[in-house]
Design an enzyme around this catalytic site. Structure first.
Site, short mmCIF file in Angstrom:
data_model
loop_
_atom_site.label_atom_id
_atom_site.label_comp_id
_atom_site.label_asym_id
_atom_site.label_seq_id
_atom_site.Cartn_x
_atom_site.Cartn_y
_atom_site.Cartn_z
N THR A 236 18.21 110.85 13.08
CA THR A 236 17.68 109.34 12.75
C THR A 236 16.19 109.79 12.57
OG1 THR A 236 17.20 109.70 15.44
CG2 THR A 236 19.16 108.27 14.56
N TRP B 180 7.99 98.03 20.92
CA TRP B 180 8.94 99.14 20.54
C TRP B 180 8.43 99.51 19.10
CZ3 TRP B 180 11.58 101.17 24.15
CH2 TRP B 180 12.68 101.89 23.98
N ASN C 149 16.38 114.78 27.03
CA ASN C 149 16.78 114.94 28.55
C ASN C 149 17.81 116.26 28.49
OD1 ASN C 149 18.55 112.68 26.79
ND2 ASN C 149 19.87 113.49 28.42
N GLU D 36 22.89 112.39 24.71
CA GLU D 36 23.87 111.78 25.42
C GLU D 36 25.26 112.18 25.59
OE1 GLU D 36 20.53 110.50 26.83
OE2 GLU D 36 20.72 109.98 25.06
N ASP E 78 16.48 110.74 32.75
CA ASP E 78 16.45 110.82 31.38
C ASP E 78 15.17 110.23 30.55
OD1 ASP E 78 17.64 110.56 28.73
OD2 ASP E 78 17.64 108.30 28.71
N SER F 71 19.86 114.56 16.81
CA SER F 71 20.04 113.74 18.09
C SER F 71 21.36 113.80 18.82
CB SER F 71 19.98 112.47 17.25
OG SER F 71 18.73 112.15 16.57
#
Length: 579
Positions: A173, A480, A268, A191, A310, A188
């Site tokens: 991204t 943001w 993370n 998670e 995180d 990326s």
């Protein structure tokens, strides 16, 4: 006749050469006011423009000159920073699209829409943050973890290379980084139990030059040969946890020619449940400095050892001069602002830049380590009565961070950072988890909560020497989008409510704002063409907040999606009169 034909060919060749983006041009990008060649408006990432045609006295005359829609039904979050070169703007959009636009009229020159497979697994919306320019190419990454290089004039594909396997949770991204003739990219997918890394390629061909993992125990490669393991296997990761260690480099990096180092923040560790992976878990939630010539780690600094919240450390490392030293500033997701020596990584200063931090009381400057509050680490589920859920804690900042993907700006003129911050916390607890390829690898549950009734977001002017906040502008919804500052003593930033704003860089007084029609979650840019200075920003609400925001998401669910680029300038007659 032959002589005339030869002259024409020479002229065409010269024109072609001047249109090409060179290493020298990229090195001078921060000072070049006619182009924007890199994410960060310079590889150091300061996002400072020496332009002052638009300033505190006349910014209130700023008006839109064109707007271009990305079109279609593929809206969602638009986090892209445009690039500008030789009359063209190159801007990426959601769902792995890229457009070339005439900078004066907004006319669409060409577009490329990447064909995405079923089953892509982007964590935090289908966004793209921008492209890179090199030679006659514009290069960007896709949600199925590929790199695509297009001809700047035609939009035709010149080369395409796979970064990694999207079915294992990898995606891409970030905007690629050009440094010393190399194309640097991360990955990326933190998670999903991926392994973070930085790759260097030949930007003209896509050929892989070196790769450097950002989890200890994994082998690096250069020119197809082994180039040393990152760290020492099992030194800070127990058992085989390092094999699915996360530490994705999902925001991209910065580069400083004076040090020869590229700086990538790492995400993370996997899983979120820190009790599974007791130890510091290098090089997760860190700043990693890589020698671009050797592909080896020169130094690393870990912002959050054994991260349990995180608190991805991907935030940009922005290099600047302070007290005669080359240093770097980083506003980390964990709520602390860090200043490190850019050559050695030695910690120089650290202080909280948000109002509430619970996971640690401070950062010890001598050791560089946080002073943890053990009571604010989520509990071990294996120690609970049913073994299914560990004790819950309230942690601040929440996992979306004191600052997230939205880049800050630094002004050498005011010697301040302009940081988009958010005040929120979360209830968080751990759960049992095991790794499965392509499946979410969290081992935690959470609920985001705002801390104050009157605001979540706040743009703050911060002195990196003292940690003092010179001024702040509060915002109801989370901030943001990124920030731009200029020699005209201005700071530009956008809000989810749809406004692009400009404030006095010294006082914080808001001098101008414009409603773009959808939330702004992207960083603005500026450049000049002749006597005119332009400002552009991408508008389109989305990103991680509406997907992961819990109670915060409910607070902003009235905001509408969109997808467009806005460009502004001061009308010429007004501009001359206001100087």
């Amino acid at each position: 006749m032959k002589r005339k034909l030869l002259s024409v060919l020479v002229i065409l060749a010269t024109a072609d050469a001047t249109a090409q983006v060179t290493d020298a041009m990229i090195a001078k990008d921060a000072a070049d006011t006619e182009s924007v060649l890199s994410w960060g408006m310079g590889t150091q990432g300061q996002r400072f423009s020496p332009l002052s045609t638009i300033n505190t006295k006349n910014v209130n005359k700023l008006v839109p000159v064109w707007s271009m829609s990305f079109g279609g039904e593929k809206q969602r979050g638009q986090e892209s920073q445009p690039l500008v070169h030789k009359g063209k703007m190159f801007v990426t959009a959601s769902y792995s699209r890229i457009f070339a636009v005439d900078v004066k009229t907004g006319q669409k020159l060409w577009k490329y829409e990447h064909r995405l497979p079923e089953g892509i697994m982007p964590c935090c919306d289908v966004i793209n943050r921008g492209a890179a320019l090199y030679d006659n190419l514009v290069i960007f990454g896709t949600l199925d973890a590929q790199l695509v290089a297009l001809d700047q004039n035609t939009g035709k594909v010149v080369w395409r290379e796979k970064i990694e396997d999207y079915t294992a949770g990898y995606s891409y991204t970030a905007a690629p980084l050009i440094a010393e003739g190399m194309l640097l990219t991360g990955v990326s997918g933190g998670e999903f139990g991926v392994v973070g890394r930085v790759d260097a390629r030949d930007p003209k061909t896509g050929k892989l030059l070196w790769t450097r993992p950002t989890v200890e125990g994994h082998m690096g490669y250069k020119d197809g040969k082994e180039n040393g393991i990152s760290g020492t296997t099992n030194a800070t990761w127990p058992g085989e946890t390092w094999k699915t260690g996360g530490a994705s480099t999902w925001l991209g990096g910065s580069y400083d020619a004076s040090t020869g180092l590229a700086y990538f923040g790492t995400g993370n560790p996997g899983p979120w449940n820190s009790h599974v992976r007791k130890g510091d878990n290098l090089y997760s939630s860190s700043t990693v400095a890589i020698d671009v010539k050797t592909g080896k780690i020169a130094w690393s600094y870990q912002n959050t050892p054994n991260d349990a919240w995180d608190f991805d450390g991907v935030n940009e490392f922005v290099t600047f001069d302070m007290d005669g030293k080359r240093v770097g500033g980083k506003a980390d997701r964990n709520g602390f602002f860090y200043v490190n020596d850019a050559k050695t990584g030695k910690l120089i200063n650290a202080f909280p830049f948000v109002k509430k931090v619970t996971w640690a009381s401070s950062i010890d400057i001598k050791t560089g380590r946080p002073v943890f509050d053990p009571a604010n680490r989520p509990g071990d589920p294996t120690a609970s009565a049913d073994g299914k859920k560990g004790s819950s804690v309230f942690a601040a900042p929440g996992f979306l961070g004191g600052k997230n993907q939205m880049p800050m700006a630094y002004s050498p003129k005011t010697q301040m950072f302009y940081v988009p911050t958010n005040e929120w916390g979360m209830d968080i607890w751990n759960e049992p988890i095991s790794y499965k390829k392509g499946a979410a690898y969290l081992g935690a549950g959470f609920t985001m909560k705002p801390l104050f009734d009157d605001h979540i977001g706040s743009l703050r002017a911060i002195d990196p020497k003292t940690g003092k906040v010179a001024w702040e502008v509060k915002n109801n919804a989370p901030l943001w989008g990124g920030v731009l500052t200029t020699a005209g003593d201005l700071v530009f930033w956008g809000t989810p409510e749809g406004y692009l704003k400009a404030a006095d860089a010294k006082t914080g007084k808001v001098l101008w704002q414009f409603q773009t029609g959808s939330g702004v979650v992207a960083p603005p840019i500026t450049w000049n063409d002749g006597a005119d200075q332009y400002v552009s920003v991408v508008s389109g609400w989305g990103g991680a907040v509406p997907l992961w925001g819990g109670e915060v998401a409910k607070k902003v669910n009235f905001l509408e999606q969109g997808g467009s680029v806005w460009t502004f300038k001061i009308p010429s007659s007004t501009n001359v009169a206001s100087k």
